[in-house]
Design a protein around this motif. Structure first.
Motif, PDB file in Angstrom:
ATOM      1  N   PRO A 174       0.840  -1.189   0.000  1.00 27.16           N
ATOM      2  CA  PRO A 174       0.000   0.000   0.000  1.00 27.16           C
ATOM      3  C   PRO A 174       0.883   1.250   0.000  1.00 27.16           C
ATOM      4  N   GLY A 175       0.762   2.045  -1.045  1.00 26.43           N
ATOM      5  CA  GLY A 175       1.703   3.147  -1.175  1.00 26.43           C
ATOM      6  C   GLY A 175       1.134   4.356  -1.871  1.00 26.43           C
ATOM      7  N   LEU A 176       2.017   5.310  -2.124  1.00 26.61           N
ATOM      8  CA  LEU A 176       1.665   6.570  -2.768  1.00 26.61           C
ATOM      9  C   LEU A 176       2.024   6.515  -4.245  1.00 26.61           C
ATOM     10  N   LEU A 177       1.268   7.247  -5.039  1.00 31.23           N
ATOM     11  CA  LEU A 177       1.480   7.270  -6.480  1.00 31.23           C
ATOM     12  C   LEU A 177       1.616   8.712  -6.958  1.00 31.23           C
ATOM     13  N   MET A 178       2.500   8.923  -7.908  1.00 31.20           N
ATOM     14  CA  MET A 178       2.591  10.201  -8.598  1.00 31.20           C
ATOM     15  C   MET A 178       2.517   9.917 -10.096  1.00 31.20           C
ATOM     16  N   PHE A 179       1.561  10.549 -10.770  1.00 38.05           N
ATOM     17  CA  PHE A 179       1.377  10.343 -12.199  1.00 38.05           C
ATOM     18  C   PHE A 179       1.604  11.645 -12.957  1.00 38.05           C
TER      19      PHE A 179
END
Length: 431
Positions: A174-179
């Motif tokens: 479970p983590g963070l995303l940058m798009f």
């Protein structure tokens, strides 16, 4: 540990270890175990993060939230979580839980510090929060945006977020995303997102986001919005006039905050993965992994994971800045003033913004509760690898180019004065 996990360990861990010897510091890949392994119990283990603490205060009445117009509980939540307004990032791509309500005229606002991130959509049903837990990794919550609520508001676990936030891009945890997202065609709901991290050059970043401030001569993908079509430049100092700002806390989407959050997302995911790998392979938790052969293979895997963590920690893979970067909100000045200081007044929070992000390229997340809670099985090799690079013992030219002698010496001196559990062998930089 599940039978499947044990079989996978017995058959594959040696091969993984060999792969690490061959691959060096290449990407370790995603966590392949279960989030419900007895050593993790993601959905049921006690939570140790700022949101869990906040819920306790809301329940016992020592903290109250005020519902304010179209902002709802936003201002109360920001103050309670100590989220600075200058950290605001504005994203208009629809790649999120409340995507149907997001647009160039109603961008989603993100706020963050080094422990928690909050997402707010004007007129949305919920406020979304991602807290960095000591051992669970990122834990997702929602807060209902209801002015007529009878009971005190509570942040509720939001497992629906895992549908997007457990992927290869988050390293299987479970983590963070940058798009960075392309501009959609007229009939498209959303553009095409591409995951980015600190290794991506700036000209590939910020698609689908408003970006205020300057990165110099380089063009980026941000601010590709209809309100800016026809302008000679898409560089902006404020979002004033681009959409109705009622309910928003700020008119900035600071480029420096973008850069910091991109680093933080990748570092957070790496720390979570390292902790999960170590916990699920720890013979103290799973005695079935305690044979000498398995232990040797596990140690090799942990060294590989540690190498990846340390590379990111020291910004070895960072895309260098070609021109000075200037923010617009005061974020850079406030952020640089934070963190513990050594006897010379230096801090790992100090920004550079001329050739690279940080003045002293070692991540401030080394102070995080999640780093401190890493099991010795992986924390020890992380510290060993960190010392190997900072002491100058690594002869690989890639590391020599990323870290000058003065960089290495400064980082060691800062850590000696500010990191409480630093091993005793962090003495003098040798060369």
């Amino acid at each position: 540990m599940s039978r499947r996990r044990l079989v996978s360990l017995g058959l594959c861990v040696a091969a993984v270890a060999i792969g690490w010897v061959r691959a060096g510091a290449q990407r370790a890949g995603a966590f392949m175990g279960s989030a419900e392994d007895p050593a993790i119990r993601y959905s049921t283990s006690p939570q140790h993060n700022v949101v869990a603490d906040l819920n306790t205060r809301l329940r016992d009445g020592t903290l109250r939230f005020a519902f304010e117009g179209r902002s709802g509980f936003l201002q109360s939540a920001l103050e309670a979580l100590r989220l600075p307004v200058d950290s605001q990032l504005l994203v208009f791509s629809r790649t999120s839980l409340q995507g149907k309500k997001i647009s160039e005229q109603n961008p989603r606002a993100l706020f963050f510090n080094d422990r928690v991130a909050l997402g707010w959509v004007r007129d949305g049903d919920v406020i979304e929060v991602a807290a960095h837990d000591e051992s669970a990794g990122i834990v997702f919550y929602t807060l209902d945006q209801r002015a007529d609520a009878v009971e005190p508001p509570q942040f509720k676990r939001a497992f629906v977020c895992l549908g997007c936030h457990v992927t290869v891009d988050t390293l299987g945890v479970p983590g963070l995303l940058m798009f960075s997202t392309t501009r959609p065609e007229p009939k498209q709901f959303s553009g095409i997102p591409r995951h980015i991290d600190q290794g991506d050059p700036l000209n590939r970043r910020f698609g689908g986001w408003f970006v205020t401030g300057s990165i110099g001569r380089v063009s980026h993908m941000g601010n590709d919005a209809a309100a800016l079509d026809g302008r000679p430049s898409r560089e902006i100092g404020s979002v004033d006039g681009l959409f109705d700002a009622e309910g928003y806390q700020s008119l900035s989407s600071d480029v420096v905050a973008h850069l910091v959050f991109t680093h933080q997302a990748g570092m957070t995911n790496l720390l979570t993965r390292a902790g999960w790998e170590a916990r699920t392979l720890d013979p103290a938790v799973h005695p079935s992994t305690s044979s000498a052969q398995q232990q040797g293979a596990i140690e090799a895997v942990m060294r590989g994971v540690a190498s990846e963590v340390v590379d990111h920690l020291l910004f070895v893979d960072e895309a260098k800045l070609t021109d000075p970067v200037h923010g617009s909100s005061g974020f850079a000045e406030r952020f640089s003033a934070g963190g513990p200081r050594d006897r010379k007044g230096r801090s790992l929070y100090q920004l550079d913004l001329k050739n690279r992000l940080m003045r002293y390229p070692c991540s401030y997340l080394i102070y995080s509760p999640a780093f401190d809670a890493l099991p010795p099985l992986v924390k020890d090799p992380i510290y060993r690898r960190l010392w190997e690079l900072l002491s100058g013992r690594e002869n690989d030219a890639r590391y020599r180019m990323a870290l000058s002698r003065s960089d290495r010496q400064a980082i060691v001196e800062i850590l000696r004065d500010t990191k409480k559990d630093l091993p005793g062998y962090f003495q003098n930089v040798e060369r």
